[in-house]
Write a protein that holds these residues in place. Structure first.
Motif, PDB file in Angstrom:
ATOM      1  N   MET A 178       0.827  -1.207   0.000  1.00  0.00           N
ATOM      2  CA  MET A 178       0.000   0.000   0.000  1.00  0.00           C
ATOM      3  C   MET A 178       0.866   1.262   0.000  1.00  0.00           C
ATOM      4  N   GLY A 179       2.017   1.205   0.654  1.00  0.00           N
ATOM      5  CA  GLY A 179       2.944   2.335   0.606  1.00  0.00           C
ATOM      6  C   GLY A 179       3.427   2.557  -0.819  1.00  0.00           C
ATOM      7  N   ILE A 180       3.744   1.461  -1.503  1.00  0.00           N
ATOM      8  CA  ILE A 180       4.232   1.563  -2.887  1.00  0.00           C
ATOM      9  C   ILE A 180       3.132   2.106  -3.804  1.00  0.00           C
ATOM     10  N   MET A 181       1.899   1.646  -3.603  1.00  0.00           N
ATOM     11  CA  MET A 181       0.815   2.159  -4.460  1.00  0.00           C
ATOM     12  C   MET A 181       0.528   3.629  -4.152  1.00  0.00           C
ATOM     13  N   ASN A 182       0.664   4.020  -2.878  1.00  0.00           N
ATOM     14  CA  ASN A 182       0.533   5.443  -2.541  1.00  0.00           C
ATOM     15  C   ASN A 182       1.651   6.255  -3.189  1.00  0.00           C
ATOM     16  N   LEU A 183       2.845   5.667  -3.219  1.00  0.00           N
ATOM     17  CA  LEU A 183       3.983   6.335  -3.852  1.00  0.00           C
ATOM     18  C   LEU A 183       3.696   6.605  -5.330  1.00  0.00           C
ATOM     19  N   MET A 184       3.219   5.573  -6.045  1.00  0.00           N
ATOM     20  CA  MET A 184       3.003   5.795  -7.481  1.00  0.00           C
ATOM     21  C   MET A 184       1.841   6.749  -7.731  1.00  0.00           C
ATOM     22  N   MET A 185       0.838   6.718  -6.868  1.00  0.00           N
ATOM     23  CA  MET A 185      -0.298   7.624  -7.022  1.00  0.00           C
ATOM     24  C   MET A 185       0.139   9.066  -6.740  1.00  0.00           C
ATOM     25  N   ALA A 186       1.023   9.257  -5.748  1.00  0.00           N
ATOM     26  CA  ALA A 186       1.498  10.615  -5.420  1.00  0.00           C
ATOM     27  C   ALA A 186       2.312  11.181  -6.578  1.00  0.00           C
ATOM     28  N   LYS A 187       3.133  10.333  -7.190  1.00  0.00           N
ATOM     29  CA  LYS A 187       3.924  10.802  -8.338  1.00  0.00           C
ATOM     30  C   LYS A 187       2.996  11.162  -9.495  1.00  0.00           C
ATOM     31  N   TYR A 188       1.991  10.315  -9.707  1.00  0.00           N
ATOM     32  CA  TYR A 188       1.008  10.571 -10.762  1.00  0.00           C
ATOM     33  C   TYR A 188       0.275  11.889 -10.490  1.00  0.00           C
ATOM     34  N   GLY A 189       0.003  12.133  -9.203  1.00  0.00           N
ATOM     35  CA  GLY A 189      -0.753  13.330  -8.810  1.00  0.00           C
ATOM     36  C   GLY A 189       0.072  14.604  -8.800  1.00  0.00           C
ATOM     37  N   GLY A 190       1.362  14.510  -9.114  1.00  0.00           N
ATOM     38  CA  GLY A 190       2.154  15.725  -9.286  1.00  0.00           C
ATOM     39  C   GLY A 190       3.082  16.076  -8.142  1.00  0.00           C
ATOM     40  N   ALA A 191       3.321  15.150  -7.201  1.00  0.00           N
ATOM     41  CA  ALA A 191       4.266  15.445  -6.116  1.00  0.00           C
ATOM     42  C   ALA A 191       5.616  15.829  -6.708  1.00  0.00           C
ATOM     43  N   SER A 192       6.257  16.867  -6.118  1.00  0.00           N
ATOM     44  CA  SER A 192       7.580  17.244  -6.641  1.00  0.00           C
ATOM     45  C   SER A 192       8.618  16.233  -6.185  1.00  0.00           C
ATOM     46  N   LYS A 193       8.513  15.826  -4.918  1.00  0.00           N
ATOM     47  CA  LYS A 193       9.419  14.803  -4.376  1.00  0.00           C
ATOM     48  C   LYS A 193       8.601  13.878  -3.487  1.00  0.00           C
ATOM     49  N   VAL A 194       8.881  12.587  -3.597  1.00  0.00           N
ATOM     50  CA  VAL A 194       8.250  11.641  -2.677  1.00  0.00           C
ATOM     51  C   VAL A 194       9.333  11.057  -1.779  1.00  0.00           C
ATOM     52  N   ILE A 195       9.117  11.219  -0.485  1.00  0.00           N
ATOM     53  CA  ILE A 195      10.051  10.718   0.528  1.00  0.00           C
ATOM     54  C   ILE A 195       9.403   9.488   1.162  1.00  0.00           C
ATOM     55  N   VAL A 196      10.120   8.379   1.207  1.00  0.00           N
ATOM     56  CA  VAL A 196       9.556   7.173   1.819  1.00  0.00           C
ATOM     57  C   VAL A 196      10.362   6.826   3.062  1.00  0.00           C
ATOM     58  N   SER A 197       9.658   6.569   4.146  1.00  0.00           N
ATOM     59  CA  SER A 197      10.300   6.137   5.384  1.00  0.00           C
ATOM     60  C   SER A 197       9.976   4.668   5.604  1.00  0.00           C
TER      61      SER A 197
END
Ligand SMILES: [Zn+2]
Ligand SMILES: [Zn+2]
Length: 346
Positions: A178-197
């Motif tokens: 679910m973290g990975i799917m949130n990551l790809m959705m955030a990138k799709y949604g225009g996030a400038s940078k995605v930080i994963v912990s």
């Protein structure tokens, strides 16, 4: 036909007759069904929505082809490829009337209180058809991608609730599926940078593979400090907690910018708590904390269109596939850190 059903203790394969439909129902030949963390939790702890009578076929993330339609059903036809939003609302309450069946206090859940998709043929209940839970798949989507419509739509819901905007710094805690799917959705949604912990090494590597701009280990340095450094002292505009850990919720709030938005995405296990409530952090920084669970039909439809755009590496989230006969192996695999989404094919 073969089905994987929960008997209150275990998920077991059983032979069942192919379901018969009445004139208001339809029958689906299941093509692919994905194992969710909720399925694992049901096997371990049960679920409040289980009927308690007989056995229930689990599986609420699936897709298939309609092979039979009752003559009283409008809108659906044989040969259609479909997905089914799993929460079937009462159809009468405020939430249902506003199109939010997933928030109905009396919803019935396909794959928990009603037989789900871990079987060869799935009978769509008449209420699910009437309430619009059945959605036709746009062309060009593979079954294993379509099977992930439900989990991906919950990410869509979370990010909509957070008002994710183009250019936002997004923090995602937890790099499980679910973290990975949130990551790809955030990138799709225009996030400038995605930080994963993430604390688990295999999962840190996964986050990198899926394009995280920064992968942090919160056990090395306090997460808040690491996020501040990356965001030039600002903090994350949007923080999503996709790990079932109370402390992670607290870390998320404290790593979030002034007027930032936080989403509690993962369910906390019973007994898991947050040690401290950060009242003054919220007060002084005007941080908005949201929580989401499930997704509406609208989220479902939009998520399918996003999948159809081909811009998400969604099929790569499926790390393992098994025939339904090997359900036990599939469940074991789904529990491992090395896997993301595990699909079974009836
Ligand atoms: Zn699920
Ligand atoms: Zn309702």
């Amino acid at each position: 036909m073969l089905a994987a059903a929960f008997d209150g203790t275990d998920l077991k394969l059983e032979e069942r007759p192919r379901p018969e439909i009445n004139r208001k129902e339809a029958l689906v030949k299941v093509k692919a069904a994905s194992i969710c963390h909720t399925d694992l939790r049901i096997v371990d702890e049960g679920h409040k929505k289980l009927s308690g009578e007989g056995t229930t076929v689990l599986g609420h993330e699936f897709t298939g082809k309609i092979v039979e339609v009752g003559d009283g059903v409008e809108r659906l036809s044989e040969g259609q490829d479909i997905v089914v939003a799993p929460n079937v609302g009462c159809g009468k309450c405020e939430q249902c009337l506003s199109g939010n069946h997933h928030r109905c206090p009396d919803y019935r859940a396909i794959g928990i209180s009603i037989d789900g998709g871990f079987e060869e043929y799935f009978k769509i209940p008449s209420e699910a058809i009437l309430r619009g839970n059945v959605v036709a798949i746009p062309e060009g989507i593979e079954p294993k991608e379509a099977a992930l419509t439900e989990p991906l739509s919950t990410c869509f819901n979370a990010q909509t609730a957070c008002g994710l905007e183009v250019g936002d710094f997004v923090l995602i805690i937890g790099a499980g599926p679910m973290g990975i799917m949130n990551l790809m959705m955030a990138k799709y949604g225009g996030a400038s940078k995605v930080i994963v912990s993430e604390v688990i090494e295999e999962r840190q590597e996964r986050a990198e593979e899926f394009g995280a701009d920064f992968v942090l280990d919160p056990t090395e340095f306090p997460l808040q400090e690491q996020v501040e450094e990356i965001t030039r002292g600002r903090g994350a505009d949007v923080s999503i907690v996709a790990a079932p850990v109370g402390q992670a919720q607290l870390q998320a709030i404290k790593s979030t910018a002034i007027e930032g938005r936080v989403n509690f995405f993962a369910t906390l296990p019973q007994g898991e708590a947050v040690e401290e409530f950060p009242s003054n952090y919220l007060h002084y920084n005007q941080v908005y904390v949201t929580g989401t669970s499930g997704a509406s039909r609208t989220h479902f439809v939009k998520t399918l269109d996003i999948i159809a755009s081909g811009r998400l590496p969604l099929s790569e989230v499926v790390t393992d596939e098994y025939p339904l006969e090997e359900m036990d192996e599939a469940l074991e695999k789904a529990r491992k850190n090395e896997s993301l989404k595990v699909i079974v094919r009836p």
